[in-house]
Design a protein around this motif. Structure first.
Motif, PDB file in Angstrom:
ATOM      1  N   TRP A 148       0.826  -1.221   0.000  1.00  0.00           N
ATOM      2  CA  TRP A 148       0.000   0.000   0.000  1.00  0.00           C
ATOM      3  C   TRP A 148       0.862   1.273   0.000  1.00  0.00           C
ATOM      4  CZ3 TRP A 148      -1.347  -4.432   2.554  1.00  0.00           C
ATOM      5  CH2 TRP A 148      -2.615  -4.935   2.312  1.00  0.00           C
ATOM      6  N   GLN A 189      -8.795  -5.253  -0.859  1.00  0.00           N
ATOM      7  CA  GLN A 189      -9.023  -5.444   0.581  1.00  0.00           C
ATOM      8  C   GLN A 189      -9.386  -4.116   1.247  1.00  0.00           C
ATOM      9  OE1 GLN A 189      -5.708  -7.516   2.462  1.00  0.00           O
ATOM     10  NE2 GLN A 189      -5.369  -8.676   0.583  1.00  0.00           N
ATOM     11  N   THR A 190      -8.700  -3.066   0.829  1.00  0.00           N
ATOM     12  CA  THR A 190      -8.982  -1.743   1.414  1.00  0.00           C
ATOM     13  C   THR A 190     -10.426  -1.340   1.141  1.00  0.00           C
ATOM     14  OG1 THR A 190      -6.689  -1.118   1.072  1.00  0.00           O
ATOM     15  CG2 THR A 190      -8.254   0.679   1.401  1.00  0.00           C
ATOM     16  N   ARG A 225     -17.385  -2.392   4.368  1.00  0.00           N
ATOM     17  CA  ARG A 225     -17.883  -3.028   5.600  1.00  0.00           C
ATOM     18  C   ARG A 225     -18.152  -1.973   6.684  1.00  0.00           C
ATOM     19  NH1 ARG A 225     -20.807  -6.850   7.672  1.00  0.00           N
ATOM     20  NH2 ARG A 225     -20.196  -7.365   9.789  1.00  0.00           N
ATOM     21  N   ARG A 227      -3.170  -6.725  11.547  1.00  0.00           N
ATOM     22  CA  ARG A 227      -4.347  -6.539  10.699  1.00  0.00           C
ATOM     23  C   ARG A 227      -5.380  -7.633  10.987  1.00  0.00           C
ATOM     24  NH1 ARG A 227      -3.387  -6.843   4.922  1.00  0.00           N
ATOM     25  NH2 ARG A 227      -5.435  -5.887   4.753  1.00  0.00           N
ATOM     26  N   GLY A 228      -6.634  -7.291  10.747  1.00  0.00           N
ATOM     27  CA  GLY A 228      -7.693  -8.292  10.857  1.00  0.00           C
ATOM     28  C   GLY A 228      -8.073  -8.668  12.278  1.00  0.00           C
ATOM     29  N   LYS A 229      -7.688  -7.837  13.238  1.00  0.00           N
ATOM     30  CA  LYS A 229      -8.026  -8.127  14.644  1.00  0.00           C
ATOM     31  C   LYS A 229      -9.063  -7.135  15.205  1.00  0.00           C
ATOM     32  CE  LYS A 229      -3.327  -9.755  15.791  1.00  0.00           C
ATOM     33  NZ  LYS A 229      -2.148  -9.409  16.638  1.00  0.00           N
ATOM     34  N   GLY A 230      -9.627  -6.328  14.328  1.00  0.00           N
ATOM     35  CA  GLY A 230     -10.638  -5.370  14.797  1.00  0.00           C
ATOM     36  C   GLY A 230     -10.077  -3.997  15.150  1.00  0.00           C
ATOM     37  N   PHE A 231      -8.776  -3.801  14.987  1.00  0.00           N
ATOM     38  CA  PHE A 231      -8.166  -2.523  15.391  1.00  0.00           C
ATOM     39  C   PHE A 231      -8.562  -1.386  14.449  1.00  0.00           C
ATOM     40  CE2 PHE A 231      -4.392  -5.007  17.409  1.00  0.00           C
ATOM     41  CZ  PHE A 231      -5.227  -5.403  18.443  1.00  0.00           C
ATOM     42  N   GLY A 232      -8.686  -1.706  13.167  1.00  0.00           N
ATOM     43  CA  GLY A 232      -9.098  -0.687  12.203  1.00  0.00           C
ATOM     44  C   GLY A 232     -10.494  -0.171  12.545  1.00  0.00           C
ATOM     45  N   ARG A 233     -11.388  -1.096  12.900  1.00  0.00           N
ATOM     46  CA  ARG A 233     -12.746  -0.689  13.295  1.00  0.00           C
ATOM     47  C   ARG A 233     -12.685   0.215  14.529  1.00  0.00           C
ATOM     48  NH1 ARG A 233     -18.163  -1.889  13.149  1.00  0.00           N
ATOM     49  NH2 ARG A 233     -18.083  -3.580  11.603  1.00  0.00           N
ATOM     50  N   GLY A 255     -12.870  -3.292   0.503  1.00  0.00           N
ATOM     51  CA  GLY A 255     -13.731  -4.203   1.268  1.00  0.00           C
ATOM     52  C   GLY A 255     -13.893  -3.733   2.697  1.00  0.00           C
ATOM     53  N   MET A 284      -4.870   5.857   6.860  1.00  0.00           N
ATOM     54  CA  MET A 284      -5.152   4.952   7.976  1.00  0.00           C
ATOM     55  C   MET A 284      -4.381   3.688   7.733  1.00  0.00           C
ATOM     56  SD  MET A 284      -8.918   3.533   8.834  1.00  0.00           S
ATOM     57  CE  MET A 284      -8.761   2.595  10.345  1.00  0.00           C
ATOM     58  N   ALA A 285      -3.806   3.126   8.784  1.00  0.00           N
ATOM     59  CA  ALA A 285      -3.015   1.901   8.623  1.00  0.00           C
ATOM     60  C   ALA A 285      -2.920   1.163   9.956  1.00  0.00           C
ATOM     61  CB  ALA A 285      -1.607   2.250   8.122  1.00  0.00           C
ATOM     62  N   VAL A 286      -2.951  -0.147   9.855  1.00  0.00           N
ATOM     63  CA  VAL A 286      -2.737  -1.022  11.006  1.00  0.00           C
ATOM     64  C   VAL A 286      -1.526  -1.890  10.662  1.00  0.00           C
ATOM     65  CG1 VAL A 286      -3.693  -2.987  12.296  1.00  0.00           C
ATOM     66  CG2 VAL A 286      -5.156  -1.020  11.751  1.00  0.00           C
TER      67      VAL A 286
HETATM   68  C1  LIG Z   1      -7.545  -1.264   6.100  1.00  0.00           C
HETATM   69  C2  LIG Z   1      -7.053  -1.458   7.536  1.00  0.00           C
HETATM   70  C3  LIG Z   1      -6.772  -0.105   8.173  1.00  0.00           C
HETATM   71  C4  LIG Z   1      -8.204  -2.139   8.310  1.00  0.00           C
HETATM   72  O1  LIG Z   1      -7.776  -2.398   9.637  1.00  0.00           O
HETATM   73  P1  LIG Z   1      -7.929  -3.879  10.243  1.00  0.00           P
HETATM   74  O2  LIG Z   1      -7.589  -3.804  11.682  1.00  0.00           O
HETATM   75  O3  LIG Z   1      -7.193  -4.840   9.408  1.00  0.00           O
HETATM   76  O4  LIG Z   1      -9.514  -4.135  10.057  1.00  0.00           O
HETATM   77  P2  LIG Z   1     -10.522  -4.756  11.129  1.00  0.00           P
HETATM   78  O5  LIG Z   1      -9.993  -6.070  11.586  1.00  0.00           O
HETATM   79  O6  LIG Z   1     -10.822  -3.747  12.184  1.00  0.00           O
HETATM   80  O7  LIG Z   1     -11.821  -4.977  10.248  1.00  0.00           O
HETATM   81  C5  LIG Z   1     -13.025  -4.247  10.478  1.00  0.00           C
HETATM   82  C6  LIG Z   1     -14.159  -4.897   9.716  1.00  0.00           C
HETATM   83  O8  LIG Z   1     -13.894  -4.835   8.318  1.00  0.00           O
HETATM   84  C7  LIG Z   1     -13.998  -6.139   7.763  1.00  0.00           C
HETATM   85  N1  LIG Z   1     -13.052  -6.253   6.672  1.00  0.00           N
HETATM   86  C8  LIG Z   1     -11.713  -6.023   6.706  1.00  0.00           C
HETATM   87  N2  LIG Z   1     -11.187  -6.244   5.486  1.00  0.00           N
HETATM   88  C9  LIG Z   1     -12.213  -6.616   4.688  1.00  0.00           C
HETATM   89  C10 LIG Z   1     -12.317  -6.990   3.312  1.00  0.00           C
HETATM   90  N3  LIG Z   1     -11.240  -7.028   2.526  1.00  0.00           N
HETATM   91  N4  LIG Z   1     -13.530  -7.313   2.830  1.00  0.00           N
HETATM   92  C11 LIG Z   1     -14.644  -7.281   3.616  1.00  0.00           C
HETATM   93  N5  LIG Z   1     -14.606  -6.948   4.939  1.00  0.00           N
HETATM   94  C12 LIG Z   1     -13.412  -6.615   5.438  1.00  0.00           C
HETATM   95  C13 LIG Z   1     -13.648  -7.077   8.905  1.00  0.00           C
HETATM   96  O9  LIG Z   1     -14.147  -8.383   8.684  1.00  0.00           O
HETATM   97  C14 LIG Z   1     -14.305  -6.379  10.058  1.00  0.00           C
HETATM   98  O10 LIG Z   1     -15.681  -6.661  10.047  1.00  0.00           O
HETATM   99  P3  LIG Z   1     -16.511  -6.818  11.434  1.00  0.00           P
HETATM  100  O11 LIG Z   1     -15.921  -5.830  12.429  1.00  0.00           O
HETATM  101  O12 LIG Z   1     -17.907  -6.490  11.088  1.00  0.00           O
HETATM  102  O13 LIG Z   1     -16.283  -8.232  11.865  1.00  0.00           O
HETATM  103  C15 LIG Z   1      -5.790  -2.356   7.636  1.00  0.00           C
HETATM  104  O14 LIG Z   1      -6.063  -3.669   7.210  1.00  0.00           O
HETATM  105  C16 LIG Z   1      -4.609  -1.811   6.843  1.00  0.00           C
HETATM  106  O15 LIG Z   1      -3.774  -1.084   7.376  1.00  0.00           O
HETATM  107  N6  LIG Z   1      -4.543  -2.159   5.532  1.00  0.00           N
HETATM  108  C17 LIG Z   1      -3.433  -1.748   4.700  1.00  0.00           C
HETATM  109  C18 LIG Z   1      -3.392  -0.260   4.447  1.00  0.00           C
HETATM  110  C19 LIG Z   1      -4.695   0.318   3.976  1.00  0.00           C
HETATM  111  O16 LIG Z   1      -5.442  -0.261   3.209  1.00  0.00           O
HETATM  112  N7  LIG Z   1      -4.999   1.517   4.487  1.00  0.00           N
HETATM  113  C20 LIG Z   1      -6.188   2.244   4.151  1.00  0.00           C
HETATM  114  C21 LIG Z   1      -6.065   3.078   2.948  1.00  0.00           C
HETATM  115  S1  LIG Z   1      -4.646   3.990   2.729  1.00  0.00           S
END
Ligand SMILES: CC(C)(COP(=O)(O)OP(=O)(O)OC[C@H]1O[C@@H](n2cnc3c(N)ncnc32)[C@H](O)[C@@H]1OP(=O)(O)O)[C@@H](O)C(=O)NCCC(=O)NCCS
Length: 151
Positions: free
Chosen positions: A24, A118-119, A125, A78-84, A121, A71-73
């Motif tokens: 990313w 994935q972003t 969500r 990743r995938g542990k709910g921290f982004g939410r 998605g 935004m970034a985790v």
């Molecule tokens: C995008 C990002 C910030 C999300 O943070 P995360 O901690 O991985 O996401 P979470 O675990 O909190 O997911 C929150 C919800 O989104 C859903 N989700 C996450 N990725 C998904 C996808 N690709 N498709 C569908 N749902 C998705 C999760 O299942 C979760 O759903 P729920 O809370 O209803 O169970 C992180 O993965 C990241 O840093 N990605 C790379 C950089 C990026 O894309 N940054 C953003 C744009 S610059």
């Protein structure tokens, strides 16, 4: 785990998070820009034992509307709910400031890219809907999708 912000001085920690995500943030200039912005824009970080595992920076264009600037985790978390947690915290803070809309610009599906799929998605969500595509806002190889949600 604790959310801290919106004024932070943890640029190096945010840079480390961005560097863990080269799919990313592989363009050095962009990475430095986003790391620098954590010092200038309202930014919230999720910290574990004072170490940031993720962050969100916001850009308030108008009182009524704001943008997720970055935004970034960290890859390992990743995938542990921290982004939410981060996004919901930011949204709560914005609502308290009477902000009504939050937008984000990301790479559109016109470019086949598994990472940004994935972003999109994640944002879908979290309630964002596609508003408009801007094929040449950044550059023709990097088509932009604007997504928005009501707060
Ligand atoms: C995008 C990002 C910030 C999300 O943070 P995360 O901690 O991985 O996401 P979470 O675990 O909190 O997911 C929150 C919800 O989104 C859903 N989700 C996450 N990725 C998904 C996808 N690709 N498709 C569908 N749902 C998705 C999760 O299942 C979760 O759903 P729920 O809370 O209803 O169970 C992180 O993965 C990241 O840093 N990605 C790379 C950089 C990026 O894309 N940054 C953003 C744009 S610059």
């Amino acid at each position: 785990m604790q959310v801290v912000g919106p004024e932070l001085d943890i640029r190096a920690q945010c840079e480390a998070i961005l560097r863990s995500l080269p799919e990313w943030f592989g363009i050095e200039e962009g990475l430095v820009h986003y790391a620098d912005a954590t010092l200038q824009l309202p930014t919230f970080a999720l910290t574990e034992k004072r170490n940031a595992v993720g962050f969100i920076s916001l850009n308030q264009h108008f009182p009524e509307s704001s943008e997720v600037h970055c935004m970034a985790v960290h890859r390992e978390h990743r995938g542990k709910g921290f982004g939410r947690v981060l996004l919901e915290h930011a949204e709560h803070w914005l609502r308290g400031r009477h902000t009504r809309f939050l937008q984000v610009k990301t790479v559109s599906a016109s470019l086949e890219d598994a990472a940004y799929e994935q972003t999109r998605g994640f944002y879908a969500r979290m309630g964002f809907v596609p508003l408009q595509e801007f094929p040449e806002l950044w550059d023709p190889h990097n088509p932009c999708l604007q997504m928005i949600k009501g707060l």
